[in-house]
Design a protein around this motif. Sequence first.
Motif, short mmCIF file in Angstrom:
data_model
loop_
_atom_site.label_atom_id
_atom_site.label_comp_id
_atom_site.label_asym_id
_atom_site.label_seq_id
_atom_site.Cartn_x
_atom_site.Cartn_y
_atom_site.Cartn_z
N GLU A 75 -7.58 -3.44 -13.30
CA GLU A 75 -6.56 -2.64 -13.97
C GLU A 75 -5.16 -2.90 -13.39
OE1 GLU A 75 -7.66 1.46 -14.00
OE2 GLU A 75 -9.68 1.05 -14.76
N ALA A 76 -5.07 -3.91 -12.51
CA ALA A 76 -3.79 -4.35 -11.92
C ALA A 76 -3.11 -3.28 -11.08
CB ALA A 76 -2.85 -4.85 -13.02
N ASN A 77 -3.89 -2.37 -10.49
CA ASN A 77 -3.33 -1.38 -9.56
C ASN A 77 -3.38 -1.95 -8.14
OD1 ASN A 77 -2.86 0.64 -11.53
ND2 ASN A 77 -5.04 1.17 -11.49
N TYR A 78 -2.51 -2.90 -7.87
CA TYR A 78 -2.57 -3.65 -6.61
C TYR A 78 -2.27 -2.77 -5.39
CZ TYR A 78 -2.49 -7.50 -9.93
OH TYR A 78 -2.77 -8.33 -10.98
N SER A 79 -1.36 -1.85 -5.54
CA SER A 79 -1.03 -0.96 -4.42
C SER A 79 -2.22 -0.08 -4.07
CB SER A 79 0.17 -0.08 -4.78
OG SER A 79 1.35 -0.86 -4.88
N TYR A 80 -2.92 0.39 -5.08
CA TYR A 80 -4.10 1.23 -4.89
C TYR A 80 -5.20 0.45 -4.17
CZ TYR A 80 -7.70 4.66 -6.24
OH TYR A 80 -8.70 5.60 -6.24
N ALA A 81 -5.41 -0.79 -4.60
CA ALA A 81 -6.42 -1.64 -3.97
C ALA A 81 -6.06 -1.94 -2.52
CB ALA A 81 -6.57 -2.95 -4.75
N THR A 82 -4.78 -2.19 -2.25
CA THR A 82 -4.34 -2.48 -0.89
C THR A 82 -4.49 -1.25 0.01
OG1 THR A 82 -2.74 -4.06 -1.78
CG2 THR A 82 -2.43 -3.38 0.49
N ALA A 83 -4.22 -0.08 -0.53
CA ALA A 83 -4.38 1.15 0.25
C ALA A 83 -5.83 1.34 0.66
CB ALA A 83 -3.89 2.35 -0.57
N ALA A 84 -6.75 1.07 -0.26
CA ALA A 84 -8.18 1.18 0.06
C ALA A 84 -8.58 0.17 1.13
CB ALA A 84 -9.01 0.98 -1.20
N GLY A 85 -8.06 -1.05 1.02
CA GLY A 85 -8.36 -2.07 2.02
C GLY A 85 -7.80 -1.72 3.39
N ALA A 118 0.83 -1.21 0.00
CA ALA A 118 0.00 0.00 0.00
C ALA A 118 0.86 1.25 0.00
CB ALA A 118 -0.92 0.01 1.21
N PHE A 119 2.14 1.11 0.40
CA PHE A 119 3.05 2.25 0.45
C PHE A 119 4.08 2.18 -0.67
CE2 PHE A 119 1.55 1.10 4.66
CZ PHE A 119 1.01 2.30 5.10
N GLN A 120 3.82 1.34 -1.66
CA GLN A 120 4.74 1.18 -2.79
C GLN A 120 4.00 1.39 -4.11
OE1 GLN A 120 6.04 -2.90 -2.22
NE2 GLN A 120 7.94 -2.23 -1.24
N GLU A 121 4.75 1.53 -5.16
CA GLU A 121 4.21 1.42 -6.52
C GLU A 121 4.55 -0.01 -6.95
OE1 GLU A 121 1.88 2.23 -9.26
OE2 GLU A 121 2.47 4.04 -8.17
N TYR A 122 3.67 -0.93 -6.52
CA TYR A 122 4.00 -2.35 -6.60
C TYR A 122 4.11 -2.81 -8.05
CZ TYR A 122 3.57 -7.40 -6.06
OH TYR A 122 3.77 -8.76 -6.12
N ASN A 123 5.20 -3.53 -8.33
CA ASN A 123 5.41 -4.13 -9.64
C ASN A 123 5.46 -5.64 -9.45
OD1 ASN A 123 6.88 -5.30 -11.95
ND2 ASN A 123 7.18 -3.17 -12.57
#
Length: 271
Positions: free
Chosen positions: A234-244, A9-14
């Motif tokens: 859209e594979a924005n996993y960091s964005y999804a984790t931040a929301a969670g 959630a604190f990264q731009e996960y790749n």
Amino acid sequence: MPMYGVVIAFQEYNIYKGISGSEWVGFDQFTRLFHSPDFGEILGNTIIISLYKLAASFTLPIILALLLNELRSKLFKRFAQSVVYLPHFISWVIFSGILITFLNPVDGLLNMIIQRFGGMPVDFLGDVRYFRSVLVISDVYKEVGWGTIIYLAAIAGVNADLYEAARIDGASKLKQTWHVTLPAIRPVILILLILSLANILEAGFQQIFLLYSPLVYDVADIIDTYVYRVGIQEANYSYATAAGLFKSAVAMALILSVNAIVKKSGQEGLW
């Protein structure tokens, strides 16, 4: 260790670089979430739907448990309990399919009845005026029976001498319920209320995802469905984790606050 993945959630996960190789961006994902033009709407929808469900699904199981407890015939009581428990065991996938068929504006049973009495067909699942009502009613119908189990167990533990004393004093059934049953099960009610308030941002992803459409996004799009579309598809996993993580933080704050308020009022909390 099970919470280690939250760090994305604190990264731009790749996905190719993994957690250890992804760029650290701090609170950028949260800033992006809070400044999204859709955030205010989806947060509002989430809270409104959750409050509607909480108001119905918290009070109705108590009322139903009190009514079931008054049934004198054991055979009929078991039958009634089985009937109201049954919808809980039907998955939302199947239940939603039944609901969509039942509410179909063309050949759904409910609209056929409406037209039979001279009315016009209504698209209950495609009209913003009715969609939230459908969510709440279907959720209550499916889960109200299951919610009575704990209350029935608590009522069964009430001392029978208290009812006998109330009857001797001339108390009616309603007064026995108000002055004996409800005070006796108050600790259980408060504990379940605390747990329910902690889930105020859990509006029911499965149910909404299976029933909604772009026609009702304005009133039905919640944090979970938004994250699924924008974060997962859209594979924005960091964005999804931040929301969670945001939802989890709100839940923790609520459960701590409500528990403290309950204890301040002289009642027993969760701890």
